[in-house]
Design a protein around this motif. Structure first.
Motif, PDB file in Angstrom:
ATOM      1  N   LEU A  38       0.724  -1.327   0.132  1.00 38.88           N
ATOM      2  CA  LEU A  38       0.080   0.089   0.013  1.00 38.88           C
ATOM      3  C   LEU A  38       0.879   1.109  -0.002  1.00 38.88           C
ATOM      4  CD1 LEU A  38      -2.701  -1.298   2.418  1.00 38.88           C
ATOM      5  CD2 LEU A  38      -2.871  -1.079  -0.094  1.00 38.88           C
ATOM      6  N   ARG A  39       1.922   1.137   0.853  1.00 41.95           N
ATOM      7  CA  ARG A  39       3.092   2.356   0.692  1.00 41.95           C
ATOM      8  C   ARG A  39       3.504   2.664  -0.586  1.00 41.95           C
ATOM      9  NH1 ARG A  39       6.368   0.790   5.292  1.00 41.95           N
ATOM     10  NH2 ARG A  39       4.616   0.064   6.479  1.00 41.95           N
ATOM     11  N   VAL A  40       3.940   1.494  -1.298  1.00 40.78           N
ATOM     12  CA  VAL A  40       4.382   1.715  -2.783  1.00 40.78           C
ATOM     13  C   VAL A  40       3.175   2.121  -3.663  1.00 40.78           C
ATOM     14  CG1 VAL A  40       5.194   0.426  -4.740  1.00 40.78           C
ATOM     15  CG2 VAL A  40       6.226  -0.030  -2.522  1.00 40.78           C
ATOM     16  N   ALA A  41       2.100   1.581  -3.414  1.00 47.21           N
ATOM     17  CA  ALA A  41       0.916   2.411  -4.310  1.00 47.21           C
ATOM     18  C   ALA A  41       0.651   3.616  -4.273  1.00 47.21           C
ATOM     19  CB  ALA A  41      -0.189   1.273  -4.162  1.00 47.21           C
ATOM     20  N   ASP A  42       0.827   3.936  -2.770  1.00 44.64           N
ATOM     21  CA  ASP A  42       0.691   5.456  -2.694  1.00 44.64           C
ATOM     22  C   ASP A  42       1.675   6.406  -3.217  1.00 44.64           C
ATOM     23  OD1 ASP A  42      -0.905   7.700  -1.151  1.00 44.64           O
ATOM     24  OD2 ASP A  42       0.988   7.734   0.107  1.00 44.64           O
ATOM     25  N   ALA A  43       2.794   5.839  -3.276  1.00 41.56           N
ATOM     26  CA  ALA A  43       3.741   6.695  -3.778  1.00 41.56           C
ATOM     27  C   ALA A  43       4.022   6.658  -5.152  1.00 41.56           C
ATOM     28  CB  ALA A  43       5.344   6.100  -3.443  1.00 41.56           C
ATOM     29  N   TRP A  44       3.519   5.597  -5.818  1.00 39.34           N
ATOM     30  CA  TRP A  44       3.485   5.476  -7.399  1.00 39.34           C
ATOM     31  C   TRP A  44       2.286   6.069  -7.835  1.00 39.34           C
ATOM     32  CZ3 TRP A  44       5.163   0.038  -8.934  1.00 39.34           C
ATOM     33  CH2 TRP A  44       6.760  -0.107  -8.669  1.00 39.34           C
ATOM     34  N   SER A  45       0.949   6.086  -7.266  1.00 41.76           N
ATOM     35  CA  SER A  45      -0.326   6.155  -7.923  1.00 41.76           C
ATOM     36  C   SER A  45      -1.187   6.641  -6.751  1.00 41.76           C
ATOM     37  CB  SER A  45      -0.669   5.239  -8.666  1.00 41.76           C
ATOM     38  OG  SER A  45      -0.834   3.816  -8.071  1.00 41.76           O
ATOM     39  N   ILE A  46      -2.110   5.522  -6.223  1.00 45.51           N
ATOM     40  CA  ILE A  46      -2.974   5.879  -5.142  1.00 45.51           C
ATOM     41  C   ILE A  46      -3.125   4.596  -4.069  1.00 45.51           C
ATOM     42  CG2 ILE A  46      -5.478   5.992  -4.725  1.00 45.51           C
ATOM     43  CD1 ILE A  46      -5.790   7.559  -7.398  1.00 45.51           C
ATOM     44  N   ASP A  47      -2.912   4.945  -2.883  1.00 47.43           N
ATOM     45  CA  ASP A  47      -3.431   3.919  -1.686  1.00 47.43           C
ATOM     46  C   ASP A  47      -4.959   3.721  -1.823  1.00 47.43           C
ATOM     47  OD1 ASP A  47      -4.077   2.387   0.213  1.00 47.43           O
ATOM     48  OD2 ASP A  47      -2.753   3.269   1.698  1.00 47.43           O
ATOM     49  N   PRO A  48      -5.223   2.500  -2.475  1.00 46.06           N
ATOM     50  CA  PRO A  48      -6.958   2.358  -2.618  1.00 46.06           C
ATOM     51  C   PRO A  48      -7.601   2.116  -1.172  1.00 46.06           C
ATOM     52  CG  PRO A  48      -5.637   0.379  -3.120  1.00 46.06           C
ATOM     53  CD  PRO A  48      -4.557   1.499  -2.864  1.00 46.06           C
ATOM     54  N   THR A  49      -6.902   2.042  -0.119  1.00 43.28           N
ATOM     55  CA  THR A  49      -7.451   1.857   1.276  1.00 43.28           C
ATOM     56  C   THR A  49      -7.794   3.321   1.772  1.00 43.28           C
ATOM     57  OG1 THR A  49      -5.439   1.807   2.580  1.00 43.28           O
ATOM     58  CG2 THR A  49      -6.167  -0.368   1.740  1.00 43.28           C
ATOM     59  N   ALA A  50      -7.161   4.114   1.222  1.00 39.86           N
ATOM     60  CA  ALA A  50      -7.363   5.682   1.658  1.00 39.86           C
ATOM     61  C   ALA A  50      -8.616   6.201   1.027  1.00 39.86           C
ATOM     62  CB  ALA A  50      -6.119   6.485   1.429  1.00 39.86           C
ATOM     63  N   LEU A  51      -9.243   5.573   0.295  1.00 38.46           N
ATOM     64  CA  LEU A  51     -10.362   6.181  -0.712  1.00 38.46           C
ATOM     65  C   LEU A  51     -11.666   6.118   0.215  1.00 38.46           C
ATOM     66  CD1 LEU A  51     -10.094   4.435  -4.083  1.00 38.46           C
ATOM     67  CD2 LEU A  51      -9.097   6.591  -3.349  1.00 38.46           C
ATOM     68  N   THR A  52     -11.819   5.448   1.300  1.00 33.10           N
ATOM     69  CA  THR A  52     -13.110   5.114   2.057  1.00 33.10           C
ATOM     70  C   THR A  52     -13.487   6.339   2.489  1.00 33.10           C
ATOM     71  OG1 THR A  52     -12.487   2.917   2.567  1.00 33.10           O
ATOM     72  CG2 THR A  52     -14.230   4.019   3.910  1.00 33.10           C
ATOM     73  N   GLY A  53     -14.958   6.838   2.355  1.00 35.23           N
ATOM     74  CA  GLY A  53     -15.511   7.872   2.953  1.00 35.23           C
ATOM     75  C   GLY A  53     -15.260   9.258   2.083  1.00 35.23           C
ATOM     76  N   ARG A  54     -14.204   9.295   1.387  1.00 38.59           N
ATOM     77  CA  ARG A  54     -14.071  10.437   0.398  1.00 38.59           C
ATOM     78  C   ARG A  54     -15.108  10.662  -0.464  1.00 38.59           C
ATOM     79  NH1 ARG A  54      -7.898   9.656  -1.114  1.00 38.59           N
ATOM     80  NH2 ARG A  54      -8.724  11.222  -2.925  1.00 38.59           N
ATOM     81  N   PRO A  55     -15.589  11.914  -0.930  1.00 39.26           N
ATOM     82  CA  PRO A  55     -16.571  12.092  -1.993  1.00 39.26           C
ATOM     83  C   PRO A  55     -16.198  11.449  -3.400  1.00 39.26           C
ATOM     84  CG  PRO A  55     -16.035  14.191  -0.914  1.00 39.26           C
ATOM     85  CD  PRO A  55     -15.022  13.129  -0.372  1.00 39.26           C
ATOM     86  N   ALA A  56     -17.034  10.708  -3.800  1.00 37.79           N
ATOM     87  CA  ALA A  56     -16.920   9.866  -5.187  1.00 37.79           C
ATOM     88  C   ALA A  56     -17.052  10.955  -6.345  1.00 37.79           C
ATOM     89  CB  ALA A  56     -17.967   8.979  -5.123  1.00 37.79           C
ATOM     90  N   PRO A  57     -16.050  10.925  -7.118  1.00 45.60           N
ATOM     91  CA  PRO A  57     -16.226  11.870  -8.388  1.00 45.60           C
ATOM     92  C   PRO A  57     -17.030  11.488  -9.484  1.00 45.60           C
ATOM     93  CG  PRO A  57     -14.135  10.805  -8.482  1.00 45.60           C
ATOM     94  CD  PRO A  57     -14.978  10.229  -7.155  1.00 45.60           C
ATOM     95  N   GLY A  58     -17.966  10.323  -9.092  1.00 42.18           N
ATOM     96  CA  GLY A  58     -18.755   9.456 -10.180  1.00 42.18           C
ATOM     97  C   GLY A  58     -19.029   8.164  -9.791  1.00 42.18           C
ATOM     98  N   PRO A  59     -19.798   7.181 -10.132  1.00 35.94           N
ATOM     99  CA  PRO A  59     -19.966   6.140  -9.910  1.00 35.94           C
ATOM    100  C   PRO A  59     -18.829   5.143 -10.516  1.00 35.94           C
ATOM    101  CG  PRO A  59     -21.095   6.349 -11.873  1.00 35.94           C
ATOM    102  CD  PRO A  59     -20.778   7.595 -11.262  1.00 35.94           C
ATOM    103  N   LEU A  60     -18.571   3.953 -10.029  1.00 38.19           N
ATOM    104  CA  LEU A  60     -17.622   2.936 -10.564  1.00 38.19           C
ATOM    105  C   LEU A  60     -18.349   2.415 -11.945  1.00 38.19           C
ATOM    106  CD1 LEU A  60     -16.902   0.696  -7.410  1.00 38.19           C
ATOM    107  CD2 LEU A  60     -15.360   2.264  -8.567  1.00 38.19           C
ATOM    108  N   ARG A  61     -17.695   1.621 -12.666  1.00 36.03           N
ATOM    109  CA  ARG A  61     -18.084   0.958 -13.975  1.00 36.03           C
ATOM    110  C   ARG A  61     -17.623  -0.485 -13.663  1.00 36.03           C
ATOM    111  NH1 ARG A  61     -19.970   4.219 -17.775  1.00 36.03           N
ATOM    112  NH2 ARG A  61     -20.329   2.483 -19.203  1.00 36.03           N
ATOM    113  N   LEU A  62     -18.529  -1.247 -14.172  1.00 30.28           N
ATOM    114  CA  LEU A  62     -18.043  -2.836 -13.842  1.00 30.28           C
ATOM    115  C   LEU A  62     -18.065  -3.304 -15.123  1.00 30.28           C
ATOM    116  CD1 LEU A  62     -18.428  -4.475 -11.466  1.00 30.28           C
ATOM    117  CD2 LEU A  62     -20.525  -5.090 -11.776  1.00 30.28           C
ATOM    118  N   GLY A  63     -16.858  -4.229 -15.226  1.00 31.51           N
ATOM    119  CA  GLY A  63     -16.600  -4.955 -16.507  1.00 31.51           C
ATOM    120  C   GLY A  63     -16.827  -6.477 -16.011  1.00 31.51           C
ATOM    121  N   ALA A  64     -17.024  -7.310 -17.137  1.00 33.33           N
ATOM    122  CA  ALA A  64     -17.333  -8.675 -16.876  1.00 33.33           C
ATOM    123  C   ALA A  64     -16.646  -9.495 -18.039  1.00 33.33           C
ATOM    124  CB  ALA A  64     -18.671  -9.115 -16.693  1.00 33.33           C
ATOM    125  N   THR A  65     -16.231 -10.681 -17.707  1.00 34.39           N
ATOM    126  CA  THR A  65     -15.895 -11.656 -18.617  1.00 34.39           C
ATOM    127  C   THR A  65     -17.015 -11.898 -19.587  1.00 34.39           C
ATOM    128  OG1 THR A  65     -15.745 -13.588 -17.233  1.00 34.39           O
ATOM    129  CG2 THR A  65     -13.814 -12.418 -17.499  1.00 34.39           C
TER     130      THR A  65
END
Length: 193
Positions: free
Chosen positions: A165-192
């Motif tokens: 998670l620390r490497v992810a945060d330094a390179w791009s984003i730590d996804p565990t830190a997203l919780t509770g922050r305002p969403a800029p929009g919905p997720l999209r779902l992809g499927a096989t």
């Protein structure tokens, strides 16, 4: 949690971070069928509970003043469907990062490709203490996580989920830190299929 808030992820999961602003292009590059928008909680739940769904975020601000699209799902952990960061980076003509962490087996991996070239890769299985991949030179975040400048067969390396998670945060984003922050929009779902 309201539909207007993001839901974090990261533990016992795999994800991609892709520099850019087109989630649909990422879904297509992954060879998935676009199922459309989905609320964050529902999308993250499906990503954790199914082997055929991948939740894809809208562009999110992150490291290096860059927007990153995150894609997550158990599917990205499957050995039968390995993620090709080099191919994705070339196809999307951007930087692509892959992260995986699983506490049970202590599997921890990260990869980074830019312009269709592998820049860095590290893989580790804590159950055996085996370094499964090593390509390129560790950067500052990796060194802070305890990696040596060079791989030495006699050296013990210990890496955990927090290090990923620390490497992810330094390179791009730590996804565990997203919780509770305002969403800029919905997720999209992809499927096989």
């Amino acid at each position: 949690m309201s539909d207007g808030a993001m839901v974090g992820f990261g533990g016992k999961q795999a994800w991609l971070a892709v520099a850019g602003d087109d989630p649909v292009a990422l879904i297509e590059a992954l060879g998935l069928r676009d199922l459309g928008p989905v609320p964050w909680r529902e999308g993250i739940d499906l990503a954790y509970l199914t082997d055929d769904r991948v939740a894809v975020t809208p562009p999110l601000p992150g490291a290096r003043d860059t927007d990153w699209i995150l894609a997550t799902g158990r599917r990205l952990l499957l050995p039968a469907a390995p993620v090709d960061v080099i191919g994705l980076s070339a196809a999307l003509d951007t930087e692509v990062q892959f992260f995986a962490t699983h506490r049970v087996t202590e599997l921890h991996r990260w990869q980074r490709a830019v312009g269709g070239e592998l820049v860095r890769a590290f893989g580790y299985v804590g159950q055996t203490g085996e370094v499964t991949s090593w390509h390129g030179e560790p950067g500052p975040a990796e060194r802070d996580a305890g990696l040596p400048a060079e791989l030495d067969e006699d050296q013990t390396i210990l890496v955990g989920e927090k290090d990923v998670l620390r490497v992810a945060d330094a390179w791009s984003i730590d996804p565990t830190a997203l919780t509770g922050r305002p969403a800029p929009g919905p997720l999209r779902l992809g499927a096989t299929g």
